[in-house]
Design an enzyme around this catalytic site. Sequence first.
Site, PDB file in Angstrom:
ATOM      1  CG  HIS A 426      -1.458   1.195   1.413  1.00 50.41           C
ATOM      2  ND1 HIS A 426      -2.809   1.508   1.358  1.00 50.41           N
ATOM      3  CD2 HIS A 426      -1.658   2.782   1.940  1.00 50.41           C
ATOM      4  CE1 HIS A 426      -3.743   2.461   1.349  1.00 50.41           C
ATOM      5  NE2 HIS A 426      -2.236   3.698   1.768  1.00 50.41           N
ATOM      6  CD  GLU A 427       1.861   3.581   3.714  1.00 54.57           C
ATOM      7  OE1 GLU A 427       1.305   4.787   3.509  1.00 54.57           O
ATOM      8  OE2 GLU A 427       0.997   3.295   4.613  1.00 54.57           O
ATOM      9  CG  HIS A 430       0.427   6.390  -0.489  1.00 50.47           C
ATOM     10  ND1 HIS A 430      -0.932   6.359  -1.343  1.00 50.47           N
ATOM     11  CD2 HIS A 430       0.292   6.157   0.509  1.00 50.47           C
ATOM     12  CE1 HIS A 430      -2.080   6.232   0.568  1.00 50.47           C
ATOM     13  NE2 HIS A 430      -1.460   6.158   0.957  1.00 50.47           N
ATOM     14  CG  HIS A 436      -5.829   6.418   1.035  1.00 47.83           C
ATOM     15  ND1 HIS A 436      -6.134   8.089   1.949  1.00 47.83           N
ATOM     16  CD2 HIS A 436      -5.159   5.742   1.207  1.00 47.83           C
ATOM     17  CE1 HIS A 436      -4.703   7.168   2.809  1.00 47.83           C
ATOM     18  NE2 HIS A 436      -4.265   5.860   2.248  1.00 47.83           N
TER      19      HIS A 436
END
Length: 922
Positions: A426-427, A430, A436
Amino acid sequence: MSSPIRNRLQLVVTLIFCLFFENVNGLNNFIDNFETLNYRATHVANQVTRRKRSIDSAASHYQEPIGFRFNAYNRTFHVQLHPIDDSLFHEDHMSDVDGGYADIKPSHFLYEGYLKDDPNSHVHGSVFDGVFEGHIQTGEGRRYSIDKAAKYFERDDRPTQYHSIIYRDDEINHRKWRVKRDAENLSEQMQGCGFSSRVRREMTDVQNSGESTDFFTNYMTMGGRSKRANTLRDHDGLYFVRTCSLYMQADHKLYEHIRMKEGNNDPIRTREEIVSLFYNHIKAVNEIYEGTNFNGIKGLHFVIQRTSIYTPDSCDRGRAKTDSDNPFCEENVDVSNFLNLNSQRNHSAFCLAYALTFRDFVGGTLGLAWVASPQFNTAGGICQVHQRYNEGSRGWVYRSLNTGIVTLVNYGNRVPARVSQLTLAHEIGHNFGSPHDFPAECQPGLPDGNFIMFASATSGDKPNNGKFSPCSVKNISAVLAVVLKSMPVDPTRNASPVGIGKRNCFQERTSAFCGNQIYEPGEECDCGFSQADCDQMGDKCCVPHEARGNGGPGPCKRKPGAQCSPSQGYCCNPDTCSLHGKNEEKICRQESECSNLQTCDGRNAQCPVSPPKHDGIPCQDSTKVCSSGQCNGSVCAMFGLEDCFLTEGKADELCFLACIKDGKCTSSVHLPEFSANRTNFLQNMRKDKPGLILHPGSPCNNYKGYCDIFRKCRSVDANGPLARLKNLLFNKRTIETLTQWAQDNWWVVGVGGLVFLVIMALFVKCCAVHTPSTNPNKPPALNIYQTLTRPGTLIRQHRQRHRAAAGSVPPGPGAQPRSGAASAPSRTTPSARPSAPPLVAPQVAVAVPPGVVGPPIPLIATHPGSSSSTPAVIVLEPPPPYTAADPGSAMGGPRRGHRKNKRQTSSDAAGSSGNGGKKKGK
């Protein structure tokens, strides 16, 4: 007691019992259901021991597979493992502990393999003391995690009946810790990722404040070109580089936790456990990113280039010791400041730099990272270099915004491996440019679950938990399209700031990837990522990448009955999936400048090596010669000379081939070996002309430029009008010429300076009348529109202003007023009214209506020698902005930028009430 009351009491007791014993069978708030493992590990330990004894021998390069079996979840797991091939670690991988080199061999304790009865399954993890810890994915797609029991128990409380536990990913419980997170009553529910709106605003301000530098200058001076600058591009102009190098760090908090748990208080074992933790996380991240098609960009891959482990010995009371470079010693920091600690280091040598910790951040936050943007003027994310940013009151600070952090603890409980792996993915999402998931169509919820970039952490058991949403794919694709259009650079060499522009630090992949349509070692075939790719390639003999987990032979395997695949080479018949026979004389490679034609030999799907032509044959328009079948030989070497670059002369002269002769770099135009009457090394369109001119695209001027299609040496940064203007005005020759001219004609410079000052003074004088002033004694500003349309009005208005100023001068003492001045007050129209009345007016009679008491008349001293005993009267009128005006106009209100609600004194209040009464009476 009646029956309904008894039933209610039993229900209440049952609920209390369930709430009290909620976690009796669970390891922590995440794992409720699991099964124990206690298989005999002696045969695994013997394999590891034999490997350690033979690490210095040649036999250690190959290790026999090890296997073990156990029963769980009503089935038998027969695991076959072999040491990893180190493809997940960079060829230059280095480990350090507290800044000192650590000899850690990942292949000594990391393994991967499969289930013996399930060829489409995949297993990866570590083996310590004969006990396996890792992950199992079956051919049907079901995931299992195996953990050591030591991770969940203190050293003195560890069970003796079993050494490991196994649980399914769908048994990870998220309901409890979400209740805790909601109970915190936070203003913003971070739900796993710390990228709240407040943090997003602060991070965006930093990302937009980067200091820009000259990209082209740094790019060339720092040797920015990659090892293979001629990397191929696709039809969209994107370079075929897909490997992102990682710098993985473990702070002293994580080290201390693992040392007390699975590390068994052994420093060597602890550092190996941490490297195993890194391996399992990046392995899971690779499975996600390699399996995602980012709008045509496929096969993203991560390798660990460096690992750093920090111990508590490097810190002293929250600060790093003098001989330590530990950036994470500070104890009490929130998630954003912990990310800043990681960002303060120079990480330009890596694609991304991550720090793993065991800190329980506020709000249940599990990670935070800088978000990339496709905009060139927004820094952050993949490949971002270490440079200066303006942080307001803190001034200019250096930051590396290609960073992120992940913690392994949440509300006092260790996070399951699958959850932390999805958090890392997930990071990194980014860092690749995805915020998100938003809007609602990218947050589907149950039954398939939310996607990776959902703001809250997911358990990983739902089909969508390990996938990117269409919104994320679109955002990540936009960033990758910008990055991959730039020429790849070697991040270990080009580690200096190159501006806010997007740097391409991706590298060529060294390990095989199923789905890139490239036949690589370890693959039977590779027709593409999807069935559509295979159909486009005309390959019906191979299984595509997307068939993983669907049964059958498995991805990048030949279909049953197929002898070969067209992806292996041109000598495979795509219609019959068999080899072309030698008698068919199937041409698989045409004749080239340095090699002869070649046909299939009927023994291999790949085309045999073509017979080379004789060495020394001119090729590439006589700028190279053939050498062992390749057009890479030196023309100068054919005459016993050495190659060189011309660095002086005109642009069209720098693109001639040059050789070193008699210690001097000489153009081929002036070498007798390349005279106009030569019989060999003839070039197209240059018959009977001396010298050899380089091929378009060849480097020139000592790699500072390239030859364009007109055979002129073009500098790398001379691609636009601004660059040409800069070269014209600021090149060394122009500056020297201007300096010499100024020294020889100093008087011209002096006169020109004076003329310039006079012109500027006149300009200021003429334009000053159009500038508004807050001084009430000055006349109002003139209308610039009238001046531009009717320049003659400027002079007339200027004269009128002087006359008006001369007529408004009050008379001196004893001066006689003009005729009629005392009999009637002067009248002015509103358009000719001055901006403010004079402070001192001539003595005039003021008529006061009967019965009205006028305001007190202030007195001033009479002029000495004046015979009049009547004192002069100062007539006061309110200055702007309180000049009487139409209430409906803008002049009736207060001035812009000043407070309207000025505090009034008692006297002011009385005056205001009086004035209000007068207005009301009018």
